[in-house]
Design a protein around this motif. Structure first.
Motif, mmCIF file in Angstrom:
data_model
loop_
_atom_site.group_PDB
_atom_site.id
_atom_site.type_symbol
_atom_site.label_atom_id
_atom_site.label_comp_id
_atom_site.label_asym_id
_atom_site.label_seq_id
_atom_site.Cartn_x
_atom_site.Cartn_y
_atom_site.Cartn_z
ATOM 1 N N GLY D 171 0.788 -1.220 0.000
ATOM 2 C CA GLY D 171 0.000 0.000 0.000
ATOM 3 C C GLY D 171 0.818 1.266 0.000
ATOM 4 O O GLY D 171 0.288 2.362 0.217
ATOM 5 N N GLU D 172 2.123 1.138 -0.247
ATOM 6 C CA GLU D 172 2.948 2.344 -0.245
ATOM 7 C C GLU D 172 2.670 3.219 -1.458
ATOM 8 O O GLU D 172 2.268 2.748 -2.525
ATOM 9 N N VAL D 173 2.898 4.519 -1.271
ATOM 10 C CA VAL D 173 2.879 5.507 -2.351
ATOM 11 C C VAL D 173 4.220 6.229 -2.237
ATOM 12 O O VAL D 173 4.582 6.684 -1.160
ATOM 13 N N ARG D 174 4.970 6.281 -3.340
ATOM 14 C CA ARG D 174 6.327 6.822 -3.224
ATOM 15 C C ARG D 174 6.546 8.007 -4.152
ATOM 16 O O ARG D 174 5.954 8.101 -5.225
ATOM 17 N N TRP D 175 7.435 8.862 -3.726
ATOM 18 C CA TRP D 175 7.868 10.022 -4.492
ATOM 19 C C TRP D 175 8.420 9.550 -5.836
ATOM 20 O O TRP D 175 9.100 8.531 -5.913
ATOM 21 N N THR D 176 8.173 10.305 -6.887
ATOM 22 C CA THR D 176 8.606 9.879 -8.226
ATOM 23 C C THR D 176 10.120 9.974 -8.434
ATOM 24 O O THR D 176 10.609 9.600 -9.497
ATOM 25 N N VAL D 177 10.842 10.437 -7.448
ATOM 26 C CA VAL D 177 12.305 10.470 -7.553
ATOM 27 C C VAL D 177 12.925 9.186 -6.991
ATOM 28 O O VAL D 177 14.096 8.908 -7.199
ATOM 29 N N THR D 178 12.135 8.357 -6.326
ATOM 30 C CA THR D 178 12.664 7.208 -5.596
ATOM 31 C C THR D 178 12.420 5.886 -6.316
ATOM 32 O O THR D 178 11.286 5.546 -6.617
ATOM 33 N N PRO D 179 13.478 5.109 -6.572
ATOM 34 C CA PRO D 179 13.286 3.749 -7.078
ATOM 35 C C PRO D 179 13.308 2.752 -5.921
ATOM 36 O O PRO D 179 13.911 2.996 -4.885
ATOM 37 N N GLU D 180 12.645 1.638 -6.116
ATOM 38 C CA GLU D 180 12.661 0.540 -5.130
ATOM 39 C C GLU D 180 12.209 -0.730 -5.838
ATOM 40 O O GLU D 180 12.298 -0.810 -7.074
ATOM 41 N N ALA D 181 11.691 -1.691 -5.098
ATOM 42 C CA ALA D 181 11.324 -2.977 -5.685
ATOM 43 C C ALA D 181 10.249 -2.858 -6.778
ATOM 44 O O ALA D 181 10.161 -3.703 -7.668
ATOM 45 N N TYR D 182 9.456 -1.804 -6.740
ATOM 46 C CA TYR D 182 8.411 -1.581 -7.747
ATOM 47 C C TYR D 182 8.977 -0.991 -9.038
ATOM 48 O O TYR D 182 8.229 -0.704 -9.969
ATOM 49 N N GLY D 183 10.274 -0.777 -9.098
ATOM 50 C CA GLY D 183 10.863 -0.059 -10.226
ATOM 51 C C GLY D 183 10.966 1.408 -9.876
ATOM 52 O O GLY D 183 11.596 1.773 -8.894
ATOM 53 N N GLY D 184 10.340 2.270 -10.662
ATOM 54 C CA GLY D 184 10.383 3.707 -10.364
ATOM 55 C C GLY D 184 11.546 4.387 -11.050
ATOM 56 O O GLY D 184 11.929 3.995 -12.159
ATOM 57 N N ASN D 185 12.116 5.349 -10.358
ATOM 58 C CA ASN D 185 13.133 6.216 -10.966
ATOM 59 C C ASN D 185 14.501 5.525 -11.002
ATOM 60 O O ASN D 185 15.471 5.984 -10.397
ATOM 61 N N MET D 186 14.577 4.426 -11.752
ATOM 62 C CA MET D 186 15.809 3.633 -11.758
ATOM 63 C C MET D 186 16.868 4.212 -12.683
ATOM 64 O O MET D 186 18.044 3.946 -12.521
ATOM 65 N N ASP D 187 16.457 4.965 -13.696
ATOM 66 C CA ASP D 187 17.419 5.612 -14.613
ATOM 67 C C ASP D 187 18.348 4.599 -15.286
ATOM 68 O O ASP D 187 19.562 4.825 -15.388
ATOM 69 N N ILE D 188 17.764 3.509 -15.753
ATOM 70 C CA ILE D 188 18.537 2.440 -16.397
ATOM 71 C C ILE D 188 18.529 2.656 -17.905
ATOM 72 O O ILE D 188 17.476 2.572 -18.538
ATOM 73 N N TYR D 189 19.722 2.897 -18.472
ATOM 74 C CA TYR D 189 19.750 3.224 -19.913
ATOM 75 C C TYR D 189 19.492 2.028 -20.795
ATOM 76 O O TYR D 189 19.349 2.156 -22.009
ATOM 77 N N SER D 190 19.434 0.838 -20.222
ATOM 78 C CA SER D 190 19.031 -0.323 -21.030
ATOM 79 C C SER D 190 17.521 -0.376 -21.256
ATOM 80 O O SER D 190 17.051 -1.192 -22.053
ATOM 81 N N ILE D 191 16.775 0.455 -20.563
ATOM 82 C CA ILE D 191 15.316 0.460 -20.767
ATOM 83 C C ILE D 191 15.002 1.346 -21.966
ATOM 84 O O ILE D 191 14.426 2.423 -21.869
ATOM 85 N N LYS D 192 15.431 0.858 -23.117
ATOM 86 C CA LYS D 192 15.295 1.602 -24.360
ATOM 87 C C LYS D 192 14.712 0.672 -25.426
ATOM 88 O O LYS D 192 14.382 -0.485 -25.128
ATOM 89 N N LYS D 193 14.583 1.175 -26.608
ATOM 90 C CA LYS D 193 14.026 0.429 -27.737
ATOM 91 C C LYS D 193 14.613 -0.982 -27.818
ATOM 92 O O LYS D 193 15.832 -1.149 -27.876
ATOM 93 N N GLY D 194 13.736 -1.976 -27.826
ATOM 94 C CA GLY D 194 14.201 -3.350 -27.978
ATOM 95 C C GLY D 194 14.284 -4.133 -26.678
ATOM 96 O O GLY D 194 14.461 -5.347 -26.701
ATOM 97 N N ALA D 195 14.145 -3.449 -25.554
ATOM 98 C CA ALA D 195 14.244 -4.136 -24.255
ATOM 99 C C ALA D 195 12.869 -4.540 -23.743
ATOM 100 O O ALA D 195 11.862 -3.883 -24.028
#
Lengths: 339, 339, 339, 339
Positions: D171-195
């Motif tokens: 039931g958590e609600v998190r700030w959009t700057v924070t990544p965690e187990a739900y994903g979120g603001n992970m800033d992973i450059y592999s999350i691009k076209k083709g992934a």
């Protein structure tokens, strides 16, 4: 130093009582409508369930089997405090805390604790076993006791609130096991009878929540749980207008205290002490480097818990080293005098 | 429990005196031939210079200008203790510590301290200023005092050894600012009059070194220095054969204590408490999970310093929660009785 | 930009050969007299033993049983490099590295590795098992291969020096498993054929040591060991006068690289990137905030090892984003051209 | 290996389009009703605003002055995906990402970044300045470029989603700057076209959110921001029933990848690699110690960001070292084939 006004000065005192039904307990900090509105200066009599959601009822109950998933660390509230706005401070004075059962519980969960691999310190080693220690509460004697093998461990009882929180900032809703800038599951044993806790107000009405009574706890709470108990709770609430703080602070007759709850542990430590330096320069008239020196020579630290998703550290300065300033405009003295 | 033999039992007591000339001071832990040989059971009277190498002699001396590079934290010794072999434990009982000057010093170095960027927490922010606080030592009153702006800060004096070390394991030689498994610059305020310190022996003769007297210090030593002073030192040394320990331990009449010195701070914390669990199971008869529970409910922690290349944490258990066991075969009682 | 002079410019080139006998291997960084003196500009042909001290000779040898205590990670050297003084930089260009045996080894030690409790991340969980993986070296094919259950794992071979060090600063002597500002057990796979490594000079003659050949390694070296091998080594050494650096740096034809070795991992990361910002402002003409921006958008990071007493991080900037500056006065180009 | 069923197998494909109005953007992960319902197998065309909430419109706009407090990192969605239940996995295949403006922005905020004091690494040093770098987007050339002093920095453009999330657990609600187990603001450059990205489903319908487009980013994102841009987004979504994962995973044609987002950085690193060991044992048939060895020798790591409230690390194994297994029942191949 900022000129402060107390909302309660123009409001007559009030004692209200709220005993939650089990289905009214909350499992997040934030995210809930208030159960009751309090006026600044109000005295609140309430009750908090233990961290096992009351599901561990006898020594043979295994928490991982009887306590439902998602029912950790239930909270009482939230309470809407009139006049509290973002940027204000909510003051909560602990008038009294009493265990409401004649037993209390501690247990080790596999994968939770300070000396075990966890979800975050994610290692491949086999887990430690689950184990429950059943404590007998002797209110007359003022102790809790359990068996460690053949021996009896008896500890003086000193009830405190493991959790005290306002609704988090930025619209966050957090698990009741996690402490952060809003307070939450800080597990600070100084939050007991006679202490005044200051919490940042992030939303209208502050939305105070309380829970997770502990009757005794060592520094670090390393097995993952203290001596856990349901509590009768009596507190007084008030609002300090126009005085923002970043992290919870605490006063009692002996100390002023600041807190930090984060990871790694040195960051929690840094937050707590930086908050203390800021407090000393803001309200006690010290120049920054002198405040830093003062902390370095007379500062005390409680590493209250190193087990939750954020760790909590308390920095403390004894009043005997401070000028005779009553911080927050004398709120602590005011609250303790007319309880 | 291991059967222990004390080397000193068959040796007559001995009091020896060693006052180092300045050029005999050492700037590393390990790496030096002994200055003197002590028999187990010997009482040693000696002297330690302050952490500024004695170069800061008046309030206007700026440490970074007057203290030569590479002359930090000078140590007295090393002392070769007869019969001590790798795998033994060196016991050092603190009989007396007295300041040898009427002043003491604290200062902030840019780039050193708990609330500043450092060589390791390497950030781009501008540095904090260097500053010296000059303390007056009042031996009669038992206090130290300095000026913080217009105010006077007066603190009870409680002299302790910031540094106590054996030669490091694996042939290492370490900077005198760094604590690790050999002890070293741990800055533990419990290492004062009445305490017995246990150190792992890593080389023949143990090679005890002492230094860095402090007259007062808060938890964390956050500005980077305590109230620093030269000390007159009187200690008794002994050897416990066939009892290896991983990290320094301490006993006084009130507590048993374990230590950890590493980074991050949670690892220092984990080391200290794991050592305590091991001690409780090894010498006090607790099963491991019960020892873990005991620590969780009555453990205390001193976060003594968070400024050196490794941070130091002390875990403590009050004797009142322990069975009447005299650890290390009663060494602490033995050493304090015949001083 | 500082005007630099190369000591070797006025010295004729020299090729020397030193093959250590087993008893000449060293088990610390620092603390040893030189085995040989090199002139700046000299080419050194030598040999390094594997991290098991050569004691694991067949697939059934268990490291903890056959490798003597205190014989970890043996080093070749030290080599005294003429003209090198504290405050200079030692440049070492890797001309060639070849495995000297037809097998290589990896193993898991209980209590060592990134996904296990260790002496420092001191938890109570049971340990993981010890296990050896025996690798066949195919020089012709340029691969190493082992069995993972029924499957064969075959990896391209890319030999590099896990250890390269000067004598530590402040008179320290360090275990050969530990990296720090002097270099040491950094386990950086870019320290291979074609790279130039820059090391801070802390003592007269620099006292270069080499060891711990790896034929392949993943990022983090998480099981605690790479594909470990004895190596034939050919390097060129030189000295850069009057150019102090805080931590090792590396150049190859594609990248400039900086390093940090400390704990926690974010501090190693911060050190590496701060060193890069300093390098970019010092030699490449960037203003500090622009250097920070450049790193933020094109910086690359190798987390080379997260298992040793300090963790090692490498920050890299591709030359394609840099002005045509030859850092250290063109040392890399000079060294690779006349090998 | 678990038998998996794809919800989409019995559903016909569907392309839907959702372009949010500004007032429909979200500033938390979780806590919002869905804006649209998607069938498993649906293709979604949508748009994401930049991390400045679109408020920085020209080079002279200062983010701290023009971007309203509490409007960080706006998210598009959430999207309710039919059939997704807690304990399932949401698969999101990135079909295409294109910048929607001809400029992009990076900036340094005082108190945010990897080489500065922050709210959590709370030090007393003065802050760094705020600064904006304005990037020109050249879609034809496929580059972004800015000025660093007099020089032009030009970087290949590789658009990716900094944020991709399901609603958090508990039931958590998190700030959009924070990544965690739900994903979120992970800033992973592999999350691009083709992934293909796999996210844990914590609530009915998964509640997918997307945002924070980046056109380029270095490892660590150390200044606190990448080259930030609004994006046109085209993704395909699907649901994997009965296959729980703890943390987000990613596949592309070259790698399988696991992620960890926590503090300290070594804990994020441990989470990512432990997840990889679990994946290798669960779906690729490796015994645990062999999986550990495989990671140790061929594992790669992206330290994608060390600036957010949690740090993010990606562990990667090249498919060339893996048996020919299609994890998640071949979902990646299936999704990329029929786009």
């Amino acid at each position: 130093m900022v000129a402060l006004t107390f909302s309660s000065l123009y409001l007559s005192a009030q004692t209200v009582r709220y005993i939650p039904k089990h289905e009214e307990l909350k499992y997040t900090f934030g995210g809930h409508p208030p159960v009751m509105t309090l006026k600044p200066g109000a005295i609140l009599e309430t009750w908090t369930e233990d961290c096992y959601d009351g599901a561990v009822k006898k020594p043979t109950d295994i928490p991982s089997q009887v306590a439902p998933i998602g029912r950790d660390n239930p909270q009482t509230g939230p309470f809407f405090v009139e006049t509290a706005k973002p940027g204000d401070v909510l003051a909560v004075h602990i008038i009294d805390l009493e265990p409401s059962r004649d037993y209390a519980i501690s247990s080790a969960y596999p994968g939770f604790g300070a000396l075990t691999t966890t979800d975050y310190t994610a290692l491949l080693n086999p887990l430690l076993p689950e184990k429950v220690w059943w404590y007998k509460v002797d209110k007359k004697k003022g102790t809790v006791s359990t068996k460690l093998g053949e021996r009896t461990l008896e500890i003086p009882m000193s009830p405190f609130l493991g959790c005290i929180a306002t609704a988090p900032q930025r619209g966050e809703v957090r698990w009741t096991v996690t402490p952060e800038a809003y307070g939450g599951n800080m597990d600070i044993y100084s939050i007991k009878k006679g202490a005044t806790v200051y919490l940042p107000v992030q939303v209208d009405g502050a939305l105070l929540q309380l829970g997770d009574g502990h009757l005794a706890q060592g520094e670090g709470e390393i097995v993952g749980t203290a001596v856990e108990s349901a509590l009768h709770v009596k507190v007084k609430v008030d609002v300090i207008k126009g005085k923002a703080i970043g992290w919870p602070r605490i006063e009692n007759d002996e100390y002023i205290m600041t807190t930090g709850s984060y990871r790694p542990l040195e960051d929690a430590f840094r937050i707590a002490y930086k908050e203390m330096v800021l407090w000393l320069t803001d309200e006690f008239g010290f120049e920054q480097m002198d405040a830093y020196q003062l902390c370095s020579q007379v500062g005390e630290v409680d590493v209250v818990q190193v087990v939750d998703p954020n760790y909590t550290v308390v920095a403390k300065i004894s009043r005997k080293y401070l000028p005779n300033v009553k911080p927050f405009g004398g709120m602590h003295e005011k609250m303790k005098s007319n309880k």
